[in-house]
Write a protein that holds these residues in place. Structure first.
Motif, short mmCIF file in Angstrom:
data_model
loop_
_atom_site.label_atom_id
_atom_site.label_comp_id
_atom_site.label_asym_id
_atom_site.label_seq_id
_atom_site.Cartn_x
_atom_site.Cartn_y
_atom_site.Cartn_z
N LEU B 25 0.83 -1.21 0.00
CA LEU B 25 0.00 0.00 0.00
C LEU B 25 0.86 1.26 0.00
CD1 LEU B 25 -2.90 -0.96 2.38
CD2 LEU B 25 -2.96 -0.62 -0.07
N LEU B 26 2.04 1.18 0.63
CA LEU B 26 2.93 2.34 0.61
C LEU B 26 3.43 2.61 -0.80
CD1 LEU B 26 5.01 2.13 3.86
CD2 LEU B 26 3.54 3.98 3.14
N MET B 27 3.71 1.52 -1.54
CA MET B 27 4.13 1.71 -2.92
C MET B 27 3.01 2.36 -3.73
SD MET B 27 6.14 -1.64 -4.09
CE MET B 27 7.21 -2.43 -2.95
N ALA B 43 -1.08 7.01 -11.41
CA ALA B 43 -1.24 5.79 -12.21
C ALA B 43 -2.67 5.30 -12.14
CB ALA B 43 -0.30 4.73 -11.69
N ASN B 44 -3.36 5.25 -13.27
CA ASN B 44 -4.74 4.75 -13.25
C ASN B 44 -5.14 4.08 -14.55
OD1 ASN B 44 -4.95 6.89 -14.93
ND2 ASN B 44 -6.76 7.75 -14.00
N ARG B 45 -4.20 3.78 -15.44
CA ARG B 45 -4.62 3.28 -16.74
C ARG B 45 -4.79 1.78 -16.77
NH1 ARG B 45 -6.77 7.48 -19.12
NH2 ARG B 45 -6.95 6.17 -20.95
N ALA B 46 -4.02 1.04 -15.98
CA ALA B 46 -4.12 -0.42 -16.03
C ALA B 46 -5.47 -0.85 -15.48
CB ALA B 46 -3.00 -1.04 -15.21
N SER B 47 -6.09 -1.83 -16.14
CA SER B 47 -7.40 -2.25 -15.66
C SER B 47 -7.60 -3.73 -15.91
CB SER B 47 -8.50 -1.45 -16.36
OG SER B 47 -8.52 -1.78 -17.73
N SER B 58 -2.63 -1.11 -11.30
CA SER B 58 -1.31 -0.72 -11.79
C SER B 58 -0.21 -1.31 -10.92
CB SER B 58 -1.17 0.80 -11.78
OG SER B 58 -1.83 1.36 -12.86
N MET B 59 -0.45 -1.29 -9.61
CA MET B 59 0.56 -1.83 -8.70
C MET B 59 0.72 -3.32 -8.92
SD MET B 59 1.52 0.80 -7.49
CE MET B 59 2.83 -0.08 -6.66
N ALA B 61 0.16 -4.89 -11.70
CA ALA B 61 0.88 -5.03 -12.97
C ALA B 61 2.38 -4.82 -12.74
CB ALA B 61 0.36 -4.02 -13.98
N ASP B 62 2.70 -3.86 -11.87
CA ASP B 62 4.11 -3.61 -11.52
C ASP B 62 4.73 -4.83 -10.89
OD1 ASP B 62 4.47 -1.15 -12.46
OD2 ASP B 62 4.90 -0.21 -10.55
N ALA B 63 3.98 -5.45 -9.96
CA ALA B 63 4.51 -6.62 -9.27
C ALA B 63 4.74 -7.76 -10.27
CB ALA B 63 3.55 -7.05 -8.17
N ILE B 64 3.78 -7.96 -11.18
CA ILE B 64 3.93 -9.02 -12.18
C ILE B 64 5.13 -8.74 -13.06
CG2 ILE B 64 2.84 -10.07 -14.19
CD1 ILE B 64 0.15 -9.55 -12.77
#
Lengths: 215, 361
Positions: B25-27, B43-47, B58-59, B61-64
């Protein structure tokens, strides 16, 4: 007026101990956070409020372009539906980038103008959008007022506009499910509803694919 | 048997339900909160199926991306140390949380459970013995990369972290003198006392205001976050994790965010009453203006755990605010701030605290 930084400036008492200055800065950012968060919350609760951010969500929302903006070219027709361009080569001469290429030809007998362009090409890859061609044209034929900013393409050849694509105000046909067949200019007011726009350049001109899907 | 099972459950709760989600959550807050502060959206585009969940997707997606990225190790690196360093960094931050009390004693089915993984008598010393292990991780990772720039970053990092470790320790000595113990649980319990007929809770922030002002920047420097991010400086002065990619870089980043959670937990524990809620006693609320509410034991415990978590979230938010407000120090400013201002002030704080304690006796 130039501003000079005084490098010999000594810190005052409040600055030298950091904390008051830091508290001031943090108070400012906290104020921004709280105010913006309030408007975001109001929006999430479907209560009418101003947006929480000042940014424009570009593909979804578009800003109104200024009227004097010089952008992708077009060539106008006159009242009788003929080309205004008489292939006088003034724009080609005026162009500082040599991006205009004209091959003139004789007009048909019944037309008052003696010449017309057989080939009229503008190479967007070279064009610097200075507007000198527009200034030079004695017939008011070439304009840079289409308002189309998305001109990117994946090949240099596709960046050369021929007479046909100059006559239409740029890429016009929309083939997406929601807006099939509509012209891009009549679509512009609706663009805030549109999620995705796909640009495709084809032999007969550029095509925008517009749809509600988020692709 | 019961003790062992309780400990395992507590460890799982801390790591799986508290530290990792808080770091995640901090990230997320790092992106969204900074955006909101700066009048942006973030960041709000990933869905997923049109659900954007305020950027949480988005987060993910970042982790993946972090998982599937190529895990490159430089050809002449010391492979063993290179692979070992990020795990040491993660280990050092996870182990530190063991002594932090996140709730009071909870009587459950006749058993008394302490809501703290390890109630060590030397809790304070344990923490300052194990937390600096992270410095070894940075030094090892930087040196084992066989890259001049990461080595320089590692040297900067070690110089900064060791300097500030001194201030972190010294700024809390005054607090230890006031409470007369190094056991964290006992420090928190003593913060449940009150002054002025119960109007002001006896929190560390009122007992040691100077200690807080010194501990906060020093602890901030230990987390390697922006005003003190010289070890990393990813935008221009590239730091110790230059050669790391993929999941190993992710471990370094994760450990940094967990360090923020731990800094928040330490601030809460030492200065803001730990799990104490003002005027909540073991049998319910007793307000100094005469109101009384009696509450069952379990409700009190839950309220106090919630109080600890709330303070943790608040400090997570506040650390982000500070991080996105201030620009980075220059290296000489950083070292001067530590050795010429914070350290003498910390010693002064110890002396003043000693004199006050002597006078009050």
């Amino acid at each position: 007026m130039a501003q000079y930084v005084n490098h010999d400036q000594k810190f005052g008492a409040t600055e030298a101990i950091y904390y008051p200055g830091i508290a001031k800065g943090v108070a400012l950012t906290i104020r921004h956070f709280v105010v913006n968060m309030w408007f975001h919350l109001m929006k999430a609760l479907r209560i009418k409020a101003r947006p929480g951010a000042i940014t424009i969500q570009y593909p979804d929302q578009r800003r109104v372009l200024p009227a004097a903006l010089r952008i992708r070219h077009r060539i106008k027709l006159n009242e009788d539906g003929r080309l205004r361009c008489t292939a006088c080569m003034l724009c080609e001469t005026a162009c500082p980038d040599n991006c205009i290429y004209i091959v003139p030809m004789e007009s048909p007998e019944e037309v008052p103008e003696e010449k017309m362009p057989a080939i009229f090409e503008i190479d967007l890859a070279r064009c610097c959008f200075c507007g000198m061609c527009v200034e030079a044209c004695p017939m008011d034929a070439i304009h840079m007022d289409t308002g189309i900013a998305e001109m990117a393409s994946d090949s240099r050849e596709n960046l050369v506009l021929d007479l046909e694509s100059l006559l239409k105000p740029g890429p016009i046909v929309c083939t997406g499910p929601a807006f099939r067949g509509k012209e891009i200019l009549e679509l512009l007011p609706h663009l805030k509803d549109v999620r995705a726009m796909e640009h495709q350049t084809q032999p007969e001109g550029s095509i925008y694919r517009v749809g509600k899907t988020n692709r | 048997m019961f003790e062992t099972i309780a400990s395992i459950i507590k460890i799982c709760f801390i790591v799986v339900c508290l530290l990792l989600p808080m770091a995640f959550l901090l990230m997320w807050a790092e992106r969204k909160e900074s955006a909101i502060m700066q009048d942006r959206i973030g960041a709000n585009r990933a869905s997923v199926f049109g659900i954007r969940a305020w950027g949480l997707i988005s987060m993910m997606a970042d982790a993946i991306k972090m998982f599937v990225k190529e895990d490159f190790s430089p050809p002449f690196a010391n492979k063993r140390l290179f692979h070992f360093a990020p795990f040491l960094a993660m280990f050092a931050v996870l182990i530190t949380f063991a002594v932090i009390p996140f709730g009071p004693e909870w009587t459950l089915l006749g058993h008394t459970v302490k809501l703290q993984i390890a109630d060590l008598g030397v809790g304070f010393l344990y923490m300052f013995a194990l937390a600096p292990l992270g410095i070894y991780a940075i030094a090892l990772g930087a040196w084992a990369s066989n890259n001049k720039y990461s080595a320089l970053g590692g040297i900067r990092a070690v110089g900064q972290l060791i300097s500030y470790e001194v201030v972190v320790g010294l700024s809390l000595i005054g607090l230890v003198m006031v409470f007369g113990t190094v056991q964290l649980d006992s420090i928190v319990v003593q913060q449940g006392d009150y002054w002025f007929n119960g109007w002001i809770p006896k929190w560390g922030v009122f007992l040691q205001p100077l200690g807080l002002l010194l501990f906060f920047p020093a602890g901030f420097a230990e987390t390697k976050r922006v005003p003190f991010d010289l070890p990393e400086g990813e935008s221009e002065i590239i730091g110790f994790n230059l050669e790391y990619s993929g999941l190993k870089f992710g471990l370094f980043m994760m450990s940094e965010f967990i360090e923020m959670v731990i800094l928040g937990a330490l601030l809460t524990t030492f200065f803001f009453g730990g799990w104490q809620v003002p005027w909540l006693f073991s049998d319910g609320f007793h307000f100094p203006w005469g109101w009384d509410f009696s509450l069952p034991h379990t409700a009190v415990v839950l309220l106090q755990v919630m109080s600890f978590l709330t303070k943790l979230v608040f400090f997570g938010w506040f650390l982000q605010i500070v991080r996105w407000t201030l620009p980075r120090f220059r290296y000489d400013q950083l070292i001067r701030l530590c050795w010429l201002y914070l350290l003498p002030l910390a010693v002064l704080n110890v002396v003043i605290t000693g004199i006050v304690i002597l006078v009050l006796q």
